[in-house]
Structures are given as structure tokens and as C-alpha cells.
Design an enzyme around this catalytic site. Structure first.
Site, PDB file in Angstrom:
ATOM      1  N   ARG A 177       5.299  -1.170  16.095  1.00  0.00           N
ATOM      2  CA  ARG A 177       4.821  -1.770  15.668  1.00  0.00           C
ATOM      3  C   ARG A 177       5.865  -1.861  14.147  1.00  0.00           C
ATOM      4  O   ARG A 177       6.397  -2.393  13.329  1.00  0.00           O
ATOM      5  CB  ARG A 177       3.077  -1.905  14.866  1.00  0.00           C
ATOM      6  CG  ARG A 177       2.347  -2.612  15.827  1.00  0.00           C
ATOM      7  CD  ARG A 177       1.138  -2.508  15.671  1.00  0.00           C
ATOM      8  NE  ARG A 177       1.153  -3.170  14.903  1.00  0.00           N
ATOM      9  CZ  ARG A 177      -0.422  -3.196  14.166  1.00  0.00           C
ATOM     10  NH1 ARG A 177      -0.962  -3.038  14.627  1.00  0.00           N
ATOM     11  NH2 ARG A 177      -0.647  -4.306  12.330  1.00  0.00           N
ATOM     12  N   CYS A 236      -1.523   0.069   6.282  1.00  0.00           N
ATOM     13  CA  CYS A 236      -2.078  -0.197   7.847  1.00  0.00           C
ATOM     14  C   CYS A 236      -1.880  -1.913   7.947  1.00  0.00           C
ATOM     15  O   CYS A 236      -1.145  -2.084   7.654  1.00  0.00           O
ATOM     16  CB  CYS A 236      -3.490   0.296   8.055  1.00  0.00           C
ATOM     17  SG  CYS A 236      -4.860  -0.193   7.386  1.00  0.00           S
TER      18      CYS A 236
END
Length: 278
Positions: A177, A236
Site C-alpha cells: 500500500r 495508517c
């Protein structure tokens, strides 16, 4: 009086069971999030539930953003928790969904004695320790929230921090990611990462056999590059697993980490002007 455990930010299940069995007053919180809760038919001791989507700024379109002091204090007061309580937070996944987030929230609002049950409910049950399905009722208490603004960051601060050599922005999402090689789980999100941020996957801090934090020796090998940084900001997907990094840094170095509350849910929006690198 401050209790002494073998670690700074976490408590081992056997340590907790000893406290419970000897009648020491400890307040437990089940902070499970992200799946069907098991709390109604099994929880530990006198645990109450804490929903990060409910104890939040519900008027903010971003997920589970921090509430204001009064909302937090009122919500915690309804749970019967007061400022002097020793709190142990756990979840049904281990420590990351969302025990670490609730630990960080209590610290943000000034609570002193708060810990995460290492390994959470899965490791507790693995060790054969007791659960129950009894109703838990506490009288409402008066809780006073004392906000610690140093433990949170917004997008503007993060943008400035990315060009500051004294500050590290740590992205705890997976490498795929971070590098833009895997799609984001939320719709309407760009792929990639913040320019000049560093990648430290939160899962690497966890012992997969217990679903808790790794040993102090193992964590120190991973986290030592960050111990002398003046300020650390963790990010995050939505401000939940970033708190695992904060938990680890406090456990090993007693070092505070700010959490970017909006995280990629804010930064990575397709409509956002924040810069993205691949």
C-alpha cells in the site's frame, strides 16, 4: 499508586489474572472493532465495551475521529470509569483492532494508568484463562479529560513535518500500500504515500503466535532507528493501527508518538491537495 508490570504499556495475561484473582481493582475495556463482537457471550472479568465509532466526532465525515473532551468524559463516565482507575484494554483480534487505539485515546485525554492486554482475548483464551457472559453494570462516575495536544497531529502539521529533518512521519500500512502497488480498501482513495515518510508495517511489531507485541529485544531491533527522533508522527489508514507503533515506542523507550488522526482517509482522498508519492 502506580502499579508495576513487566512492561511499560502492556500487561501479560498471567499478570492480569493474578491481579483479578487477588481482588486488585482493575477496570477492563473490550475495544473490539471491525467484526461481529463476541462481548455479549464472552468477555473478561468486569469488562465494559468501548466503540471507537461511537466515542468519536460523529459529525466529522472521516472515520472515528477524536471526540472533544466533554464527549469523551461523558462517554467514559457512563462506563463508570474515573481518573484514578487502572485500565486494561483488550480486543478480540489481539491488540490492533482497536485496543491500541483506545489506549492512545485515554492517554490523549490525560489518563495515567492505562495498558493493553498483550495478545488480547485470543491469547487470554489460549492460556485457558476464564471468560464469562455476565452483565456488567457500574454506577456513572465523574471523569475529567485533560487533553494532551502533543499526542495528535493534523494534516497541516504532517505536511510541514515532511520537510523537517527533526521529525519522522511513520506510515504503518503494508509496503504494497505504501508503494502504491496494492489498492486502498476505501473507495475514492489515491494509492501511494506521503513524500519523505517512512514505512514501518505495524504487523512487524507483533508476535503472530500471541497477536501481541513482540519481546522487548525484538522490538528494540526494529524500533531503534526512531528512538532519537525529536518528534514522531504515526499514520495508517484511519488512525487505528498507527497506535500499535505508538504502543511499541512507549513500551520500549517510554517515548511519546503523535498519531495523525485523519491518516490516509484524509490525506489520500482523490479530492485532496496533499502530495502523494509512489
Amino acid at each position: 499508586m502506580r502499579m508495576r508490570f513487566s512492561r511499560r504499556s502492556i500487561i501479560d495475561p498471567l499478570e492480569l489474572q493474578e491481579l483479578i484473582s487477588t481482588g486488585v481493582e482493575v477496570r477492563l475495556i473490550d475495544a473490539s472493532w471491525g467484526s461481529q463482537p463476541v462481548y455479549p457471550y464472552k468477555h473478561i472479568h468486569n469488562a465494559v465495551t468501548f466503540d471507537i465509532d461511537a466515542v468519536a466526532d460523529v459529525n466529522n465525515p472521516l472515520p472515528h475521529m477524536l471526540p472533544d473532551e466533554n464527549t469523551f468524559a461523558d462517554s467514559v463516565g457512563i462506563m463508570g470509569i474515573n481518573n484514578q482507575d487502572t485500565i486494561v484494554v483488550y480486543d478480540q483480534h489481539g491488540i490492533h483492532l482497536a485496543a491500541s487505539r483506545v489506549w492512545w485515546m485515554f492517554r490523549f485525554f490525560g489518563h495515567k494508568e492505562v495498558y493493553v492486554l498483550n495478545g488480547g482475548l485470543p491469547y487470554w483464551e489460549h492460556l485457558g484463562l476464564p471468560v464469562n457472559d455476565l452483565p456488567v453494570v457500574f454506577d456513572k462516575s465523574e471523569y475529567k479529560a485533560l487533553l494532551r495536544s502533543d499526542l495528535v497531529a493534523d494534516g497541516k502539521e504532517v505536511l510541514q513535518a515532511l520537510d523537517n529533518e527533526k521529525i519522522d512521519v511513520i506510515d504503518v500500512r503494508s509496503a504494497d500500500r505504501f508503494l502504491g502497488m496494492a489498492p486502498e480498501p476505501r473507495v475514492g482513495m489515491r494509492s501511494g504515500h506521503m513524500p519523505n515518510s517512512k514505512n514501518q508495517f505495524f504487523v512487524d511489531l507483533m508476535d503472530q503466535s500471541t497477536l501481541g507485541l513482540k519481546s522487548e529485544e525484538e522490538l528494540e531491533q526494529i524500533l531503534s532507528p526512531y528512538k532519537n527522533t525529536s518528534r514522531l508522527i504515526a499514520s495508517c489508514g484511519s488512525g487505528v493501527t498507527a497506535c500499535v507503533f505508538a504502543l511499541g515506542m512507549y513500551d520500549i523507550y517510554e517515548k511519546d508518538v503523535a498519531v495523525y488522526d485523519g491518516s490516509w482517509s484524509e490525506w489520500g482522498q482523490e479530492s485532496s491537495d496533499f502530495p502523494v508519492a509512489l
